[in-house]
Write a protein that holds these residues in place. Structure first.
Motif, PDB file in Angstrom:
ATOM      1  N   CYS A  17       0.033   5.190   3.590  1.00 39.74           N
ATOM      2  CA  CYS A  17      -1.257   4.909   2.958  1.00 39.74           C
ATOM      3  C   CYS A  17      -2.339   5.272   3.964  1.00 39.74           C
ATOM      4  O   CYS A  17      -2.205   5.044   5.151  1.00 39.74           O
ATOM      5  N   HIS A  65       0.804  -1.226   0.000  1.00 41.91           N
ATOM      6  CA  HIS A  65       0.000   0.000   0.000  1.00 41.91           C
ATOM      7  C   HIS A  65       0.836   1.275   0.000  1.00 41.91           C
ATOM      8  O   HIS A  65       0.580   2.181  -0.793  1.00 41.91           O
ATOM      9  N   CYS A 108      -2.772  -3.537   5.073  1.00 38.34           N
ATOM     10  CA  CYS A 108      -2.135  -2.217   4.952  1.00 38.34           C
ATOM     11  C   CYS A 108      -0.843  -2.134   5.758  1.00 38.34           C
ATOM     12  O   CYS A 108      -0.862  -2.278   6.970  1.00 38.34           O
ATOM     13  N   CYS A 115      -5.654   4.225   3.503  1.00 39.29           N
ATOM     14  CA  CYS A 115      -6.829   3.475   3.064  1.00 39.29           C
ATOM     15  C   CYS A 115      -7.649   3.045   4.279  1.00 39.29           C
ATOM     16  O   CYS A 115      -7.216   3.182   5.418  1.00 39.29           O
TER      17      CYS A 115
HETATM   18 ZN   LIG Z   1      -3.318   0.863   2.956  1.00 41.89          ZN
END
Ligand SMILES: [Zn+2]
Ligand SMILES: O=C(O)CCC(=O)C(=O)O
Ligand SMILES: [Fe+2]
Length: 585
Positions: free
Chosen positions: A322, A225, A330, A324
């Motif tokens: 990241c 990620h 992740c 997300c």
């Molecule tokens: Zn991520």
């Protein structure tokens, strides 16, 4: 006649083998199922050969299933009507047919193998497959552009990179080292066309070209990620392939990726699913069938040979972590969590403990350490000296000709420091010192970095020191050594029977026995708190507090300083501590 008898004998032997290998019984009674005994996947007999045979019969019999299993030189047919199966049998048994130069022979069977796998027909959310994304001409041109031969490459496929080198050890790119070769401009048609499909994406700046010979694949993975952004594209050239998609909920979806198609991975497909290609020379044929009003994907036992496939994987690099919302895969989330635990542990077992023991601790620390005096003795008047983790200020020199700044997180120790030294006092910890970059002529960081509980945080502490130093400035860094054999810390009569562990901040840590050799690198060291009254220690011990330490191996501190913008000039062991003097480059 003789020929017929020979075939009958062959059928009998085949029936025995089939019964033994697949528990399938041959029978003289006509039914829906027929086995062709001497043609199959291994002899090159394909569904198309069967269709040609069926077409020659009027009316054309309807076949429900054709099962040609991998490696077998027989195959099974399931008809929809017994009469049609009989006609097929009567037409072709014992004849030269079916793409073969020996007579084809067959039997009715009671059952057929059922090793089809049924999966959900819905692709991972966020996965878009655009078939025929490029024309055959474009495919040819791109294939020529990217085709190469290089024997000294990855074990299971060949790779080439543009924009940034993909580092297979860490599965990322070094943003500081872009490649001279950028993504070839021939790829720009892809961005233009993607916009027409209404797909939201950023123009990629990294390309990995994978060349797979039949038999090669890529292990199941998620593209890490943190190094790459929200959209990953994969353009397939020359051969189709089945890509397997797996989710941590155990969902599994095989996706047929044809040549000339573009696979767009976003959202869940990008972040929450793993994808991979099995190392095979063939792929199963996957059919979509309707069962109970719903669609399913069926992995049939039929197969299709793979050709050489080149895929172009386009990514957009990302700066920073990241963010997300899919935490399972992740890598940014994992580090953030670990860092949270670490900082909580340090809060409980460093900051809070020093706050409580400030008075008592201070009463045990008086003189500056001789190595500090030596380190600072040649520093010219007017220099700026930072003492990070200054404690009660015992290392602040009684000099008027230096600007000495003491950084200390413990308010108790800092107030002690303020009252007894002439330093400027700042309440801050080493990782968040609110001081300008590149100002300090000298930095002291004495007995501090061993209180950081992860490698990453200890590295960050060194990075902080490097940030604060001016180029050419020097730092003295000391940490507690695991090996105490050359110090007077050890008490001869005491043996470390260290058996206690203490669970704190969600982790178990060994509790060290004072004045014995360390057995572990990460330990809680007891501090027996005594009250201080009128500058005298009261004898009665009231409470034991646990301080967290990471005690260092030999060379560990030097390693920590590597590639951080400082060079280690001198490294030594002194009174149970590993020490370095390093210079900012
Ligand atoms: Zn991520
Ligand atoms: O060959 C492909 O389409 C996939 C390649 C891939 O997953 C990758 O390079 O990360
Ligand atoms: Fe990938």
């Amino acid at each position: 006649m003789d020929e017929l008898r020979k075939i009958e004998r062959k059928k009998k032997r085949f029936a025995v083998r089939l019964k033994n290998s697949k528990k399938i019984i041959c029978t003289d009674i006509p039914g829906l199922n027929i086995v062709l005994c001497n043609v199959g996947q291994a002899t090159g007999f394909k569904k198309n050969d069967l269709l040609l045979m069926l077409e020659k019969i009027t009316p054309t019999p309807i076949v429900l299933k054709f099962i040609a299993e991998k490696g077998d030189s027989h195959c099974f047919i399931v008809f929809s009507r017994i009469e049609e199966a009989k006609i097929f049998y009567d037409t072709y048994d014992g004849t030269l047919s079916g793409n073969s130069d020996v007579p084809l022979y067959m039997c009715f069977v009671e059952s057929v193998p059922n090793n089809e796998i049924i999966c959900s027909s819905s692709n991972p959310e966020g996965l878009t497959l655009i078939e025929g994304f490029i024309t055959e001409d474009e495919e040819k041109q791109l294939y020529q552009l990217f085709d190469w031969i290089d024997e000294s490459n990855l074990k299971n496929r060949q790779v080439k990179h543009y924009g940034y080198e993909f580092r297979y050890g860490s599965n990322d790119v070094d943003l500081n080292q872009p490649l001279d070769e950028k993504i070839p401009q021939e790829c720009e048609i892809i961005w233009k066309r993607l916009e027409d499909y209404g797909i939201n994406f950023s123009i990629p700046d990294q390309l990995t070209v994978n060349k797979y010979s039949p038999g090669q694949g890529i292990p199941s993975h998620v593209d890490k990620h943190s190094p790459f952004g929200d959209t990953i594209l994969s353009l397939s050239l020359n051969s189709s392939v089945v890509m397997d998609w797996k989710h941590h909920s155990k969902a599994y979806v095989p996706v047929v990726v044809p040549s000339r198609s573009l696979l767009v991975m976003q959202a869940e497909a990008r972040y929450d699913w793993q994808h991979g290609i099995q190392p095979r020379t063939w792929d199963p044929i996957i059919e979509v069938r309707k069962i109970d009003n719903g669609l399913v994907k069926v992995i049939t036992s039929e197969t299709k040979a793979r050709g050489t496939r080149i895929s172009l994987t386009f990514r957009k690099t990302r700066q920073g972590p990241c963010n997300c919302c899919y935490e399972t895969l992740c890598d940014s989330r994992v580090t953030a969590d670990l860092d949270e635990v670490a900082s909580h542990l340090e809060d409980l077992h460093v900051h809070q403990v020093y706050e409580q023991i400030a008075g008592h601790f201070s009463s045990t620390r008086h003189k500056p350490w001789p190595k500090v005096v030596e380190f600072l003795q040649d520093i010219p008047p007017g220099s700026i000296v930072l003492d990070l983790g200054a404690g009660n200020g015992k290392n602040i020199l009684n000099r008027n000709d230096l600007l000495q700044v003491a950084c200390e997180y413990s308010a108790g120790l800092l107030s002690e420091c303020r009252s007894v030294t002439r330093a400027c006092c700042v309440r801050a910890d080493v990782l968040h010192a609110p001081l300008c970059d590149c100002r300090a002529d000298a930095v002291l960081c004495v007995a501090v970095i061993h209180h950081f509980s992860t490698y990453a945080r200890r590295r960050q502490a060194i990075a902080s020191i490097a940030r604060l130093l001016r180029p050419g400035g020097r730092a003295l860094v000391t940490v507690w050594a695991k090996d105490q054999s050359k110090s007077n810390y050890l008490c001869k009569d005491k043996v470390n029977t260290e058996s206690d562990t203490y669970k704190t901040a969600g982790i178990h840590l060994p509790v060290h026995q004072n004045r014995t050799q360390f057995k572990h690198n990460d330990v809680l060291v007891p501090w027996k708190l005594r009250k201080v009254k009128e500058n005298k220690l009261e004898n009665e011990s009231s409470q034991t507090l646990l301080r967290y330490y990471h005690v260092f191996e030999e060379h560990e501190l030097e390693e920590l300083c590597r590639n951080q913008g400082v060079v280690v000039e001198k490294s030594f062991y002194e009174e149970g501590n590993w020490c370095v003097i390093c210079q900012k480059i």
